[in-house]
Enzyme design. Structure first.
Site, PDB file in Angstrom:
ATOM      1  N   ASP A 177       0.920  -1.166   0.059  1.00 21.97           N
ATOM      2  CA  ASP A 177      -0.088   0.007  -0.004  1.00 21.97           C
ATOM      3  C   ASP A 177       0.901   1.185   0.010  1.00 21.97           C
ATOM      4  O   ASP A 177       0.582   2.223   0.933  1.00 21.97           O
ATOM      5  CB  ASP A 177      -0.998  -0.153   1.174  1.00 21.97           C
ATOM      6  CG  ASP A 177      -1.635  -1.258   1.391  1.00 21.97           C
ATOM      7  OD1 ASP A 177      -2.082  -1.938   0.176  1.00 21.97           O
ATOM      8  OD2 ASP A 177      -1.967  -1.700   2.438  1.00 21.97           O
ATOM      9  N   GLU A 227     -10.980   0.997  -3.908  1.00 24.29           N
ATOM     10  CA  GLU A 227     -10.460   1.392  -2.668  1.00 24.29           C
ATOM     11  C   GLU A 227      -9.261   2.509  -3.307  1.00 24.29           C
ATOM     12  O   GLU A 227      -8.835   2.385  -4.391  1.00 24.29           O
ATOM     13  CB  GLU A 227     -10.303   0.294  -1.928  1.00 24.29           C
ATOM     14  CG  GLU A 227      -9.411  -0.518  -2.575  1.00 24.29           C
ATOM     15  CD  GLU A 227      -9.288  -1.991  -1.806  1.00 24.29           C
ATOM     16  OE1 GLU A 227     -10.135  -2.141  -0.631  1.00 24.29           O
ATOM     17  OE2 GLU A 227      -8.448  -2.962  -2.123  1.00 24.29           O
TER      18      GLU A 227
END
Length: 563
Positions: free
Chosen positions: A60, A234
């Protein structure tokens, strides 16, 4: 290795029962050695760099430029210190300069499982100040989504400011002039139509209080093509270019169908229209049997260099045969190209390259400890621990001391006790082909006492090699825990005094060796080889983390004290 960090010795803490009258509760480690080789064996030409730029458990990624400097952060879940902060001047040579969560008073992971905690941080910069916004999933006290700030990315970072009423995950900050916005993933308006139906929301923030003002608004409902029921939209990021607001997001979930998609609008509040070619990054359409595949690519953020180039940092994985990976998700880097006002990271059907031409930025010297490619290092424990060391959950009392060129590690609560902190500190396993070793001196007093090397995916999935007391005898022992069930795989009589331990990881197989710690030139004895460790992979252990390996001590007296 001497990569200093801000008083890490005071930060890794545990509720432990060590003391001078309890020798079983402490163990002495003389050094920690790591050597790893990439399975893909990429060979860059002059002027090229090697992907991934951050190998192993750095998922991430979020990246920002401040002048000529670049900073990147990654998810750290319940590892502490957390939120690693990386620095580079050329986008390919990275060094960890600190951790944004490095004080127990900032965060509480009590009761939090290994793949909960810190999700998908975003780093941004404005007017001399750095901001990290992130999610603390399942954390006590209703922390939820919060922001920390600093004037120096190496720290110190502020105490978290919870953004009240901000639900969902993957928040990021966008500045538009003097206005500040948060864009994030959350449930759609009304009732979700299917499993994985999510939406991207935007809300204005007050720059002073860091709290929401105005009414939240949905920017994307479902994904690029709502008629196809897209899942898990997302990781949103907004940036502005040539009068357009661009919104990039991950779509398809974090497994093999992961991807990156793009939308744009003339107004920050929308409406946002999908690009003519989506996804702009994925590997899901490639032959799964291809050699040395890169998979699960997505979750990108763009950065523009001072020379006008655009680059994307994103996560992906490098599975070993069988489509397993134990080391977690890596951070990759590729250029962003523009055509007719739309960005593209990699055309569909093309494999992510392991080598690529470097950005047009000043070349940097090799770091003391590289973050990618083949490398090795030794920590002699003769100075402050580098910021790459971390434990599990939030500490409360000192878990170690550095004394006379050694790490003295103190027992904490047993693995699996989510209310406690184990006597463990470790480093990321960054290669599937890796050898880790240490020298330990330990006197177990009760059956169950042990000290040595722990390779841990989570509280219930780990391998331990070290000195232990079994049936009243001091032995070299090998334990595994799969699905939370502990099994003793083998023992051997322990040499007197110090013992050198070595774990050899080779994809889904591993070997465990030892020798007298005084016999530096002697042959390592094999305790067990050919051990199946695919159970440490994400596919079997589940979750989002990678293996962390390092010194561990467990004492029965501590377990008894906890009852």
């Amino acid at each position: 290795m001497r990569l200093p960090t801000a008083s890490l010795a005071a930060l890794l803490l545990a509720g432990s029962a060590h003391g001078a009258d309890n020798p079983a509760a402490s163990a002495r480690f003389e050094r920690f050695s790591y050597a790893g080789q990439t399975q893909e064996r990429a060979r860059p030409q002059p002027g090229e760099f090697v992907n991934p730029v951050l190998a192993g458990y750095y998922p991430d990624p979020s990246i920002v430029r401040a002048g000529d400097d670049y900073y990147m952060v990654a998810s750290s879940f319940t590892n502490f210190p957390g939120l690693p902060v990386m620095h580079s001047k050329d986008l390919v040579t990275w060094t960890q300069v600190g951790n944004a969560l490095d004080r127990p008073g900032q965060i509480d992971f009590t009761g939090v499982r290994g793949s909960q905690g810190i999700f998908a941080p975003d780093i941004s910069y404005h007017d001399g100040r750095y901001y990290i916004i992130t999610t603390c999933a399942s954390c006590p006290g209703g922390v939820g989504n919060f922001i920390v700030t600093a004037t120096n990315p190496a720290g110190p970072w502020s105490k978290p400011v919870t953004v009240q009423g901000l639900n969902g995950i993957d928040p990021s900050i966008f500045r538009d002039g003097e206005k500040m916005y948060v864009v994030h993933n959350d449930a759609p308006e009304g009732t979700p139509r299917y499993d994985g139906h999510r939406a991207i929301w935007i809300t204005e923030l007050d720059p002073a209080s860091l709290q929401r003002i105005g009414k939240p608004k949905v920017l994307v409902d479902g994904g690029v093509d709502p008629k196809k029921n897209p899942i898990w939209i997302e990781a949103p990021h907004i940036f502005r270019k040539d009068g357009w607001y661009y919104l990039i997001c991950a779509e398809g979930g974090t497994a093999d169908n992961h991807s990156e998609v793009v939308f744009r609008s003339k107004d920050v509040m929308g409406p946002y229209v999908p690009g003519p070619v989506n996804p702009i990054l994925t590997q899901r359409d490639l032959d799964p049997q291809r050699p040395n595949p890169v998979t699960t690519a997505g979750h990108a953020k763009f950065v523009q260099t001072q020379n006008g180039e655009w680059w994307a940092a994103f996560l992906a994985t490098r599975p070993y045969p069988g489509n397993f990976y134990n080391i977690g998700r890596d951070t990759f880097l590729l250029p962003v190209t523009w055509k007719d006002g739309w960005p593209m990271i990699l055309e569909q059907g093309k494999p992510i390259p392991y080598t690529h031409a470097k950005p047009n930025l000043p070349a940097q010297p090799a770091p003391a400890v590289p973050m990618n490619g083949d490398f090795a290092y030794v920590d002699e424990f003769d100075g402050p621990l580098s910021p790459g060391w971390m434990g599990l959950r939030t500490p409360r009392a000192s878990v170690y001391d550095l004394k006379g060129g050694a790490l003295v590690l103190h027992a904490g609560q047993p693995l699996g006790d989510l209310a406690g902190v184990p006597g463990f500190i470790g480093r990321r396993q960054q290669h599937h082909d890796a050898t880790v070793s240490t020298v330990v001196d330990y006197a177990p007093q009760h059956d169950g006492d042990r000290a040595g090397l722990l390779a841990m995916q989570n509280d219930g999935a780990w391998m331990f090699l070290g000195l232990a007391r079994v049936d009243g005898k001091r032995v070299v022992a090998l334990y595994k825990s799969e699905g939370g069930k502990e099994t003793l795989l083998g023992t051997a009589p322990a040499p007197d005094g110090r013992v050198e331990l070595a774990m050899e990881m080779r994809g889904g197989q591993s070997a465990y060796r030892y020798r007298n710690g005084k016999d530096k030139g002697g042959q390592l004895k094999t305790l067990k080889t050919g051990v199946d460790v695919t159970f440490l992979s994400t596919q079997k252990a589940k979750g989002f983390v990678g293996v962390v390996v390092g010194p561990y001590v467990q004492a029965n007296v501590v377990k008894q004290a906890a009852k």
